[in-house]
Structures are given as structure tokens and as C-alpha cells.
Design a protein around this motif. Structure first.
Motif, PDB file in Angstrom:
ATOM      1  N   GLY A 146       0.883  -1.193  -0.115  1.00  0.00           N
ATOM      2  CA  GLY A 146      -0.082   0.065  -0.075  1.00  0.00           C
ATOM      3  C   GLY A 146       0.829   1.536   0.076  1.00  0.00           C
ATOM      4  O   GLY A 146       0.711   2.111  -1.063  1.00  0.00           O
ATOM      5  N   LEU A 147       1.728   1.242   0.888  1.00  0.00           N
ATOM      6  CA  LEU A 147       2.730   2.425   1.025  1.00  0.00           C
ATOM      7  C   LEU A 147       3.417   2.521  -0.529  1.00  0.00           C
ATOM      8  O   LEU A 147       3.753   3.634  -1.090  1.00  0.00           O
ATOM      9  CB  LEU A 147       3.824   2.327   1.945  1.00  0.00           C
ATOM     10  N   GLY A 148       3.952   1.421  -0.903  1.00  0.00           N
ATOM     11  CA  GLY A 148       4.485   1.482  -2.408  1.00  0.00           C
ATOM     12  C   GLY A 148       3.779   2.150  -3.472  1.00  0.00           C
ATOM     13  O   GLY A 148       4.277   2.889  -4.276  1.00  0.00           O
ATOM     14  N   ILE A 149       2.679   1.706  -3.433  1.00  0.00           N
ATOM     15  CA  ILE A 149       1.598   2.288  -4.449  1.00  0.00           C
ATOM     16  C   ILE A 149       1.313   3.686  -3.982  1.00  0.00           C
ATOM     17  O   ILE A 149       1.442   4.590  -5.296  1.00  0.00           O
ATOM     18  CB  ILE A 149       0.102   1.647  -4.389  1.00  0.00           C
ATOM     19  N   LEU A 150       1.362   4.427  -3.037  1.00  0.00           N
ATOM     20  CA  LEU A 150       1.111   5.660  -2.887  1.00  0.00           C
ATOM     21  C   LEU A 150       2.395   6.729  -2.865  1.00  0.00           C
ATOM     22  O   LEU A 150       2.445   7.706  -3.727  1.00  0.00           O
ATOM     23  CB  LEU A 150       0.875   6.061  -1.113  1.00  0.00           C
ATOM     24  N   THR A 151       3.648   6.086  -2.660  1.00  0.00           N
ATOM     25  CA  THR A 151       4.869   6.699  -3.139  1.00  0.00           C
ATOM     26  C   THR A 151       5.281   6.661  -4.515  1.00  0.00           C
ATOM     27  O   THR A 151       5.566   7.636  -5.078  1.00  0.00           O
ATOM     28  CB  THR A 151       6.064   6.315  -2.209  1.00  0.00           C
ATOM     29  N   ALA A 152       4.873   5.604  -5.133  1.00  0.00           N
ATOM     30  CA  ALA A 152       5.095   5.348  -6.638  1.00  0.00           C
ATOM     31  C   ALA A 152       4.084   6.397  -7.469  1.00  0.00           C
ATOM     32  O   ALA A 152       4.611   7.017  -8.313  1.00  0.00           O
ATOM     33  CB  ALA A 152       4.890   4.012  -7.106  1.00  0.00           C
ATOM     34  N   THR A 153       3.001   6.443  -6.807  1.00  0.00           N
ATOM     35  CA  THR A 153       2.057   7.489  -7.664  1.00  0.00           C
ATOM     36  C   THR A 153       2.389   8.840  -7.485  1.00  0.00           C
ATOM     37  O   THR A 153       2.243   9.581  -8.566  1.00  0.00           O
ATOM     38  CB  THR A 153       0.625   7.150  -7.023  1.00  0.00           C
ATOM     39  N   ALA A 154       2.958   9.011  -6.282  1.00  0.00           N
ATOM     40  CA  ALA A 154       3.422  10.396  -5.929  1.00  0.00           C
ATOM     41  C   ALA A 154       4.462  10.778  -6.902  1.00  0.00           C
ATOM     42  O   ALA A 154       4.433  11.923  -7.593  1.00  0.00           O
ATOM     43  CB  ALA A 154       3.741  10.661  -4.512  1.00  0.00           C
ATOM     44  N   MET A 155       5.544  10.009  -7.005  1.00  0.00           N
ATOM     45  CA  MET A 155       6.677  10.248  -7.703  1.00  0.00           C
ATOM     46  C   MET A 155       6.260  10.379  -9.468  1.00  0.00           C
ATOM     47  O   MET A 155       6.931  11.060  -9.971  1.00  0.00           O
ATOM     48  CB  MET A 155       7.832   9.264  -7.491  1.00  0.00           C
ATOM     49  N   ALA A 156       5.446   9.340  -9.612  1.00  0.00           N
ATOM     50  CA  ALA A 156       4.885   9.497 -10.945  1.00  0.00           C
ATOM     51  C   ALA A 156       4.348  10.805 -11.268  1.00  0.00           C
ATOM     52  O   ALA A 156       4.351  11.294 -12.412  1.00  0.00           O
ATOM     53  CB  ALA A 156       4.060   8.196 -11.384  1.00  0.00           C
ATOM     54  N   SER A 157       3.162  11.171 -10.657  1.00  0.00           N
ATOM     55  CA  SER A 157       2.658  12.428 -10.554  1.00  0.00           C
ATOM     56  C   SER A 157       3.539  13.439 -10.721  1.00  0.00           C
ATOM     57  O   SER A 157       3.549  14.448 -11.886  1.00  0.00           O
ATOM     58  CB  SER A 157       1.667  12.624  -9.458  1.00  0.00           C
ATOM     59  N   ILE A 158       4.565  13.756  -9.868  1.00  0.00           N
ATOM     60  CA  ILE A 158       5.392  14.729 -10.172  1.00  0.00           C
ATOM     61  C   ILE A 158       6.300  14.613 -11.378  1.00  0.00           C
ATOM     62  O   ILE A 158       6.771  15.639 -12.039  1.00  0.00           O
ATOM     63  CB  ILE A 158       6.673  14.605  -8.987  1.00  0.00           C
ATOM     64  N   GLY A 159       6.577  13.484 -11.582  1.00  0.00           N
ATOM     65  CA  GLY A 159       7.581  13.279 -13.074  1.00  0.00           C
ATOM     66  C   GLY A 159       6.567  13.733 -14.095  1.00  0.00           C
ATOM     67  O   GLY A 159       7.141  14.416 -15.075  1.00  0.00           O
ATOM     68  N   VAL A 160       5.416  13.516 -14.182  1.00  0.00           N
ATOM     69  CA  VAL A 160       4.424  13.888 -15.375  1.00  0.00           C
ATOM     70  C   VAL A 160       4.539  15.365 -15.475  1.00  0.00           C
ATOM     71  O   VAL A 160       4.583  15.930 -16.513  1.00  0.00           O
ATOM     72  CB  VAL A 160       3.225  13.235 -15.185  1.00  0.00           C
ATOM     73  N   ILE A 161       4.302  15.941 -14.334  1.00  0.00           N
ATOM     74  CA  ILE A 161       4.278  17.383 -14.156  1.00  0.00           C
ATOM     75  C   ILE A 161       5.542  17.917 -14.836  1.00  0.00           C
ATOM     76  O   ILE A 161       5.612  19.008 -15.715  1.00  0.00           O
ATOM     77  CB  ILE A 161       3.967  17.971 -12.777  1.00  0.00           C
ATOM     78  N   VAL A 162       6.754  17.373 -14.450  1.00  0.00           N
ATOM     79  CA  VAL A 162       8.028  17.820 -15.012  1.00  0.00           C
ATOM     80  C   VAL A 162       8.210  17.505 -16.368  1.00  0.00           C
ATOM     81  O   VAL A 162       8.322  18.376 -17.322  1.00  0.00           O
ATOM     82  CB  VAL A 162       9.082  17.198 -14.157  1.00  0.00           C
TER      83      VAL A 162
END
Length: 245
Positions: A146-162
Motif C-alpha cells: 500500500g505504501l509503495g503504491i502511494l509513493t510510486a504514484t506521488a513520484m509518477a505524478s511529479i514526474g509527469v508534471i516535470v
């Protein structure tokens, strides 16, 4: 919209495995991560690697590494390969394209993380076996995923914005490297600057803290952060603006 999202996911996996490089190249890129975090570290740490609640933090941190390495290509790579215009001209909705790319990278990060953790489990059993098979406790496993899904999604979202605003993959990767340093190494460095006496006091307090409450707070904070980051990504992903760029 779900069908459109799956269409994007299938497109991304096909490109990842067969078009951006060979399947052999993709697998070889996994080896350093597996060697360091799936063999060397588990063998050194021993059974603590398997049964300690503190490994939950590791489960949450590890997926961000492959996600960060891959997400820089999400839109900057399309721009470099001159396929962005084709993608934007498709009937796929903006949300489907965005979510499809994010979900693909999150799945990739979690898959590689599970391979690393399974390798680590095998390594610990082979080198620190005491007559019984060691397994990750179910609580740690479910919480870690569960924690991995949340952190991966956060990093992916930041990465998409960049990546949306980066002309090249290299530039996007450099900016994400700074983000990673800010989120990971600066806090660790700050902790190392805390006086030893205060560190000892904080550790004693941590031992008396209800870890379940801490995990719930972390999950809540990450969930809110993910909603905010996804909202920003959706607002910044506009067909007309990207075509003009």
C-alpha cells in the motif's frame, strides 16, 4: 474511459519492452537494483530485513527509484521521438492518456520492487537459515504494498508534471534528480546534523510510539498529496497548450 486507459497502458508497455530498447536491455537495466537492494543489503542485514516493521519504509521508498527513472520519458520522450502530436491527435481523452502513463509506471515500479524483495527473501533464507523458512509477515507485506503504491504514484505524478514541460528526457531526468535529492537526501542530511543526545531522545520516543498510528498518518498524508499532485497534473495537461509547444 477505462477502455482508453487500458489502451494507453498497453501502448506504454509495448513501447517499454520492445520499441525504446530490446527486452534484453530492459532486463539488464534491472540488474544493479536487484544486485544492490535484492542481494547485498539483505545478506548484510540478515533476518531483520524480513521481520522488522522498519522495512516498511524501504518498501515505500524502493518503487520511487524505477518510477523516477522511467517517468521522465512519459511526455518528454514522446516529444523527442516526434510521437506526441500523434498521441494528442488520437481520440483518447486527456485524463485517459495521463492516467494510463502514470498507472504503467506505477505497475513497473511495483513489479520491479516485488522482484527485488523476493530476491532478498531468497537471499536471507539461503544465508541466514536457522531451520525454518522465513517469510515476510502479512501485515508488513500488505502495508508495504500500500505504501509503495502511494509513493510510486506521488513520484509518477511529479514526474509527469516535470516531463510535460521538459523539451528533452535528459532535462526532465535532471529536474527529477533534484526533486529526489530534496525529498530524500536533504532530510537524511538534516537528521545527521541533529545533536547525538537529541537523536537518542527521539529514538526513545519513537520506540514508545504506536507504529499503527504513524502508518495511518503517513498513508493519509500521502493520499492527500497524491490527490493534489494528480489535480495539478490534470490541470497542466492541455492538448492545445502541448500542441503549441
Amino acid at each position: 474511459m477505462i477502455t482508453d486507459i487500458w489502451t494507453v497502458i498497453w501502448k506504454e508497455w509495448r513501447e517499454l519492452l520492445f520499441q525504446r530498447g530490446s527486452l534484453k536491455t530492459t532486463i539488464l537495466s534491472w540488474l544493479p537494483l536487484i544486485l544492490i537492494f535484492g542481494l547485498l543489503m539483505p545478506i548484510q542485514i540478515g533476518t531483520f530485513w524480513v521481520d522488522s516493521p522498519f522495512t516498511i519504509a524501504y518498501w515505500g521508498w524502493l518503487p520511487t527509484l524505477p518510477v523516477m527513472a522511467l517517468i521522465a520519458d512519459s511526455f518528454a520522450g514522446e516529444r523527442e521521438r516526434h510521437t506526441l502530436e500523434t498521441l494528442l491527435a488520437s481520440p483518447l481523452s486527456e485524463v485517459a492518456i495521463l492516467f494510463g502513463k502514470i498507472i504503467t509506471v506505477v505497475i513497473y515500479g511495483l513489479l520491479l520492487t516485488l522482484i527485488v524483495l523476493l530476491t532478498g527473501l531468497i537471499a536471507v533464507n539461503l544465508t541466514h537459515n536457522k531451520g525454518e523458512i522465513l517469510l515476510y509477515p502479512i501485515g508488513i507485506t500488505l502495508t508495504g504494498i500500500g505504501l509503495g503504491i502511494l509513493t510510486a504514484t506521488a513520484m509518477a505524478s511529479i514526474g509527469v508534471i516535470v516531463s510535460l514541460r521538459s523539451p528533452t528526457v535528459k532535462q526532465a531526468a535532471q529536474q527529477l534528480a533534484f526533486v529526489s535529492i530534496a525529498l530524500t537526501w536533504i532530510p537524511l542530511l538534516s537528521l545527521s546534523l541533529i545533536p547525538t543526545q537529541l537523536q537518542t531522545s527521539l529514538l526513545k520516543s519513537a520506540k514508545n510510539t504506536n507504529i499503527t498510528h504513524v502508518i495511518l498518518i503517513v498513508f493519509l498524508v500521502l493520499a492527500i498529496a497524491n490527490l493534489g499532485l494528480l489535480f495539478i497534473a490534470i490541470k497542466r495537461f492541455k492538448r492545445s497548450r502541448l500542441i503549441l509547444d
